[in-house]
Scaffold this motif. Structure first.
Motif, PDB file in Angstrom:
ATOM      1  N   THR A 156       4.604 -18.261   0.392  1.00 26.49           N
ATOM      2  CA  THR A 156       4.868 -17.061  -0.527  1.00 26.49           C
ATOM      3  C   THR A 156       5.721 -15.856   0.148  1.00 26.49           C
ATOM      4  O   THR A 156       6.392 -15.251  -0.751  1.00 26.49           O
ATOM      5  N   ASP A 157       6.002 -15.890   1.316  1.00 26.74           N
ATOM      6  CA  ASP A 157       6.864 -15.009   1.969  1.00 26.74           C
ATOM      7  C   ASP A 157       5.835 -13.726   1.613  1.00 26.74           C
ATOM      8  O   ASP A 157       6.886 -12.661   1.326  1.00 26.74           O
ATOM      9  N   HIS A 158       4.698 -13.608   1.496  1.00 32.09           N
ATOM     10  CA  HIS A 158       3.837 -12.329   1.270  1.00 32.09           C
ATOM     11  C   HIS A 158       4.300 -11.303   1.999  1.00 32.09           C
ATOM     12  O   HIS A 158       4.268 -11.031   3.281  1.00 32.09           O
ATOM     13  N   ALA A 159       5.007 -10.442   1.466  1.00 34.47           N
ATOM     14  CA  ALA A 159       5.755  -9.206   1.952  1.00 34.47           C
ATOM     15  C   ALA A 159       5.149  -7.776   1.433  1.00 34.47           C
ATOM     16  O   ALA A 159       5.899  -7.187   0.649  1.00 34.47           O
ATOM     17  N   PRO A 160       3.999  -7.421   1.922  1.00 35.53           N
ATOM     18  CA  PRO A 160       3.546  -6.359   1.069  1.00 35.53           C
ATOM     19  C   PRO A 160       4.304  -4.863   1.691  1.00 35.53           C
ATOM     20  O   PRO A 160       4.835  -4.803   2.806  1.00 35.53           O
ATOM     21  N   HIS A 161       4.410  -3.856   0.646  1.00 34.73           N
ATOM     22  CA  HIS A 161       4.833  -2.557   0.989  1.00 34.73           C
ATOM     23  C   HIS A 161       4.070  -1.668   0.027  1.00 34.73           C
ATOM     24  O   HIS A 161       3.704  -2.177  -1.085  1.00 34.73           O
ATOM     25  N   ALA A 162       4.023  -0.454   0.532  1.00 37.24           N
ATOM     26  CA  ALA A 162       3.014   0.497  -0.124  1.00 37.24           C
ATOM     27  C   ALA A 162       3.635   0.998  -1.524  1.00 37.24           C
ATOM     28  O   ALA A 162       5.128   0.956  -1.374  1.00 37.24           O
ATOM     29  N   SER A 163       2.810   1.504  -2.306  1.00 38.59           N
ATOM     30  CA  SER A 163       3.475   1.854  -3.555  1.00 38.59           C
ATOM     31  C   SER A 163       4.549   3.085  -3.524  1.00 38.59           C
ATOM     32  O   SER A 163       5.528   3.209  -4.338  1.00 38.59           O
ATOM     33  N   TYR A 164       4.192   3.894  -2.532  1.00 41.24           N
ATOM     34  CA  TYR A 164       5.089   4.901  -2.411  1.00 41.24           C
ATOM     35  C   TYR A 164       6.276   4.836  -1.800  1.00 41.24           C
ATOM     36  O   TYR A 164       7.401   5.346  -2.056  1.00 41.24           O
ATOM     37  N   GLU A 165       6.302   3.496  -1.139  1.00 35.06           N
ATOM     38  CA  GLU A 165       7.538   3.084  -0.554  1.00 35.06           C
ATOM     39  C   GLU A 165       8.494   2.340  -1.713  1.00 35.06           C
ATOM     40  O   GLU A 165       9.579   2.495  -1.729  1.00 35.06           O
ATOM     41  N   LYS A 166       7.693   1.578  -2.646  1.00 32.63           N
ATOM     42  CA  LYS A 166       8.535   0.979  -3.615  1.00 32.63           C
ATOM     43  C   LYS A 166       8.751   2.000  -4.777  1.00 32.63           C
ATOM     44  O   LYS A 166       9.729   1.411  -5.719  1.00 32.63           O
ATOM     45  N   ASN A 167       7.993   2.809  -5.085  1.00 33.59           N
ATOM     46  CA  ASN A 167       8.210   3.767  -6.277  1.00 33.59           C
ATOM     47  C   ASN A 167       9.328   4.756  -5.870  1.00 33.59           C
ATOM     48  O   ASN A 167       9.229   6.155  -5.663  1.00 33.59           O
ATOM     49  N   VAL A 168      10.404   4.293  -5.551  1.00 32.67           N
ATOM     50  CA  VAL A 168      11.689   5.128  -5.347  1.00 32.67           C
ATOM     51  C   VAL A 168      13.035   4.479  -5.855  1.00 32.67           C
ATOM     52  O   VAL A 168      12.735   3.550  -6.638  1.00 32.67           O
ATOM     53  N   GLU A 169      14.216   5.100  -5.851  1.00 27.94           N
ATOM     54  CA  GLU A 169      15.192   4.717  -6.632  1.00 27.94           C
ATOM     55  C   GLU A 169      15.462   3.113  -6.057  1.00 27.94           C
ATOM     56  O   GLU A 169      15.439   2.876  -4.900  1.00 27.94           O
ATOM     57  N   PHE A 170      15.972   2.353  -7.089  1.00 28.19           N
ATOM     58  CA  PHE A 170      16.193   0.816  -6.563  1.00 28.19           C
ATOM     59  C   PHE A 170      16.645   0.622  -5.327  1.00 28.19           C
ATOM     60  O   PHE A 170      16.259  -0.241  -4.543  1.00 28.19           O
ATOM     61  N   ASN A 171      17.866   1.365  -5.069  1.00 31.94           N
ATOM     62  CA  ASN A 171      18.618   1.073  -3.825  1.00 31.94           C
ATOM     63  C   ASN A 171      17.921   1.329  -2.421  1.00 31.94           C
ATOM     64  O   ASN A 171      18.345   1.061  -1.411  1.00 31.94           O
ATOM     65  N   ASP A 172      16.830   2.432  -2.554  1.00 33.55           N
ATOM     66  CA  ASP A 172      16.173   2.637  -1.536  1.00 33.55           C
ATOM     67  C   ASP A 172      15.114   2.199  -1.379  1.00 33.55           C
ATOM     68  O   ASP A 172      14.314   2.132  -0.078  1.00 33.55           O
ATOM     69  N   ALA A 173      14.476   1.243  -2.150  1.00 37.95           N
ATOM     70  CA  ALA A 173      13.141   0.461  -2.094  1.00 37.95           C
ATOM     71  C   ALA A 173      13.425  -0.689  -1.084  1.00 37.95           C
ATOM     72  O   ALA A 173      14.402  -1.244  -0.847  1.00 37.95           O
ATOM     73  N   PRO A 174      12.068  -0.896  -0.318  1.00 38.45           N
ATOM     74  CA  PRO A 174      12.426  -1.837   0.637  1.00 38.45           C
ATOM     75  C   PRO A 174      12.198  -3.289   0.041  1.00 38.45           C
ATOM     76  O   PRO A 174      11.819  -3.570  -1.195  1.00 38.45           O
ATOM     77  N   PHE A 175      12.749  -4.504   0.720  1.00 38.99           N
ATOM     78  CA  PHE A 175      12.536  -5.653   0.148  1.00 38.99           C
ATOM     79  C   PHE A 175      11.326  -6.504   0.324  1.00 38.99           C
ATOM     80  O   PHE A 175      10.966  -6.128   1.453  1.00 38.99           O
ATOM     81  N   GLY A 176      10.912  -7.038  -0.785  1.00 37.56           N
ATOM     82  CA  GLY A 176       9.671  -7.794  -0.339  1.00 37.56           C
ATOM     83  C   GLY A 176       8.833  -7.863  -1.772  1.00 37.56           C
ATOM     84  O   GLY A 176       8.488  -7.026  -2.488  1.00 37.56           O
ATOM     85  N   ILE A 177       8.007  -9.063  -1.688  1.00 36.61           N
ATOM     86  CA  ILE A 177       7.089  -9.265  -2.826  1.00 36.61           C
ATOM     87  C   ILE A 177       5.912  -9.529  -2.102  1.00 36.61           C
ATOM     88  O   ILE A 177       5.901 -10.642  -1.299  1.00 36.61           O
ATOM     89  N   GLU A 178       4.546  -9.060  -2.651  1.00 34.76           N
ATOM     90  CA  GLU A 178       3.412  -9.569  -1.973  1.00 34.76           C
ATOM     91  C   GLU A 178       2.958 -10.787  -2.970  1.00 34.76           C
ATOM     92  O   GLU A 178       3.006 -10.687  -4.186  1.00 34.76           O
ATOM     93  N   GLY A 179       2.478 -11.978  -2.518  1.00 36.81           N
ATOM     94  CA  GLY A 179       2.226 -13.051  -3.545  1.00 36.81           C
ATOM     95  C   GLY A 179       1.057 -14.086  -2.924  1.00 36.81           C
ATOM     96  O   GLY A 179       0.670 -15.108  -3.867  1.00 36.81           O
ATOM     97  N   LEU A 180       0.149 -13.645  -2.009  1.00 37.74           N
ATOM     98  CA  LEU A 180      -0.649 -14.595  -1.540  1.00 37.74           C
ATOM     99  C   LEU A 180      -1.886 -14.786  -2.642  1.00 37.74           C
ATOM    100  O   LEU A 180      -2.266 -15.899  -3.021  1.00 37.74           O
TER     101      LEU A 180
END
Ligand code: NCD
Ligand code: ZN
Ligand code: ZN
Length: 388
Positions: free
Chosen positions: A261-285
């Motif tokens: 899966t490459d389960h890569a969790p990130h918090a909503s406040y980290e993802k809810n930013v401008e596209f260029n500033d968001a961290p890479f990763g998808i949570e998927g387990l």
């Protein structure tokens, strides 16, 4: 105790050889307990934790912490060490110490070791210790701080692109070093047709090279980025349909051994930013199995048997796990029950993991795990709310 599972599939417990549990250091995203809950809810009975934590496991200390924290969790939690000290890409970690402490692999996941001499030395050392090396395969100067796949959609959306060459060049170098050293190399999250071709060629030469692909690369393409959804921002990036076709073909033909899966969790406040500033990763387990069952098995792109091979037998072989169900050795089977009729809409409330950066939110999926049995214990059971 008799458990009635009529009309359901009883399958071997799923194994995910690529998860980020963010512990220690980033436990606001996930921790060993929340990540394990997500794994069990997804039907997984075994996971390999990645080492991009803070501090990272470049010596035995973090491994001891992981062991202690995971010892009462009904899940086979496996440990990886990082290739270089502090993941800085320069000095090698203490491989011998890591192996002694229980690490089953070493990896640069998150940041490819760009210095070829350092990587060669690492592969020589790993070969001597019979340690699996997992490579993240992204040449950083070509990737050039891109945020999505370089192509039509990066142009249309005005986003900086990551060329496929960044991945291909890295895979090529790593395979050449595997050839020089005899080390076992596993290519993480393959995303390009050329990557599949390189791995196929390495296997043909008889090299100990294996590879994995993620559910998201198998079912999503970069076109989905049209809405700038940061939950789709991931490394390597989602590619075009042609690449995806080659990944599926490689999976079916045995070039790609594993789905991870490459389960890569990130918090909503980290993802809810401008596209260029968001961290890479998808949570998927939690959605991995229903996504693959709905999109691939039900659409007749892969058989259930082959899907299970990629999610149970093959990762177990690569990680050299002991044979399951060897009761004489006190090793009971790990099992998962799938309800092939159960259809649920993915929502934040449905997900038990700490982070909700799942690109399948809002989708209706079929084939959910409803029970996970670890060494004879019912470790997870899905409770369905409301009227069925
Ligand atoms: C991973 C993470 O967030 O740790 N991110 C990702 O986009 N895949 C790191 C990684 O797997 O390279
Ligand atoms: Zn990676
Ligand atoms: Zn990863």
């Amino acid at each position: 105790e008799v458990i009635d599972i009529e009309g359901k599939f009883l399958i071997p417990g799923l194994i995910d050889m690529h998860v980020h549990f963010r512990d220690p250091g980033y436990t606001h995203k996930e921790d060993i307990h929340s990540g394990s809950n997500a794994a069990l809810a997804g039907g997984f009975t075994g996971v390999l934790m990645m080492p991009n934590t803070d501090p990272p496991p470049d010596n035995a200390t973090v491994i001891y912490y992981w062991k202690e924290k995971s010892k009462s969790i009904p899940l086979n939690i496996l440990f990886s060490g990082c290739i270089t000290k502090n993941r800085a890409g320069k000095e090698l970690s203490k491989f011998y110490e890591l192996k002694e402490a229980g690490a089953v692999a070493i990896t640069d996941d998150g940041n490819w070791v760009a210095d070829g001499a350092v990587f060669r030395h690492a592969m020589e050392y790993a070969a001597a210790l019979d340690l699996l090396v997992i490579t993240h395969a992204e040449e950083p100067t070509i990737a050039n701080r891109g945020v999505i796949n370089e192509g039509y959609w990066s142009t249309v959306l005005g986003l900086r692109g990551i060329p496929k060459a960044a991945e291909n060049i890295a895979i090529y170098r790593d395979i050449e070093i595997a050839k020089m050293t005899g080390a076992k190399l596993h290519v993480a999250h393959l995303s390009t047709a050329e990557g599949v071709r390189l791995v196929a060629a390495a296997k043909k030469l008889g090299l100990k090279v294996t590879a994995e692909v993620t559910p998201h690369h198998l079912v999503l393409t970069d076109e989905a980025l049209a809405g700038y959804d940061t939950n789709l921002k991931v490394n390597p990036p989602l590619r075009e349909a042609e690449e995806q076709k080659a990944l599926l073909k490689g999976l079916l033909e045995g070039v790609i051994d594993v789905i991870a899966t490459d389960h890569a969790p990130h918090a909503s406040y980290e993802k809810n930013v401008e596209f260029n500033d968001a961290p890479f990763g998808i949570e998927g387990l939690e959605t991995a199995f229903p996504v693959l069952y709905t999109e691939l098995v039900l659409k007749k792109k892969i058989t259930l048997e082959k899907l299970l091979l990629k999610m149970t037998v093959n990762p177990a072989k690569i990680l050299q796990l002991p044979k399951q169900g060897d009761i004489k050795k006190g090793n009971y089977a790990n099992l998962t029950v799938i309800d092939p009729k159960l259809t649920l809409k993915v929502s934040e409330e449905l997900l038990v993991g700490k982070s909700k950066n799942n690109p399948f939110l809002g989708r209706t999926l079929t084939g959910w795990p409803v029970m996970t049995i670890y060494q004879g214990i019912v470790a997870y059971q899905r409770i369905l709310k409301g009227v069925q």
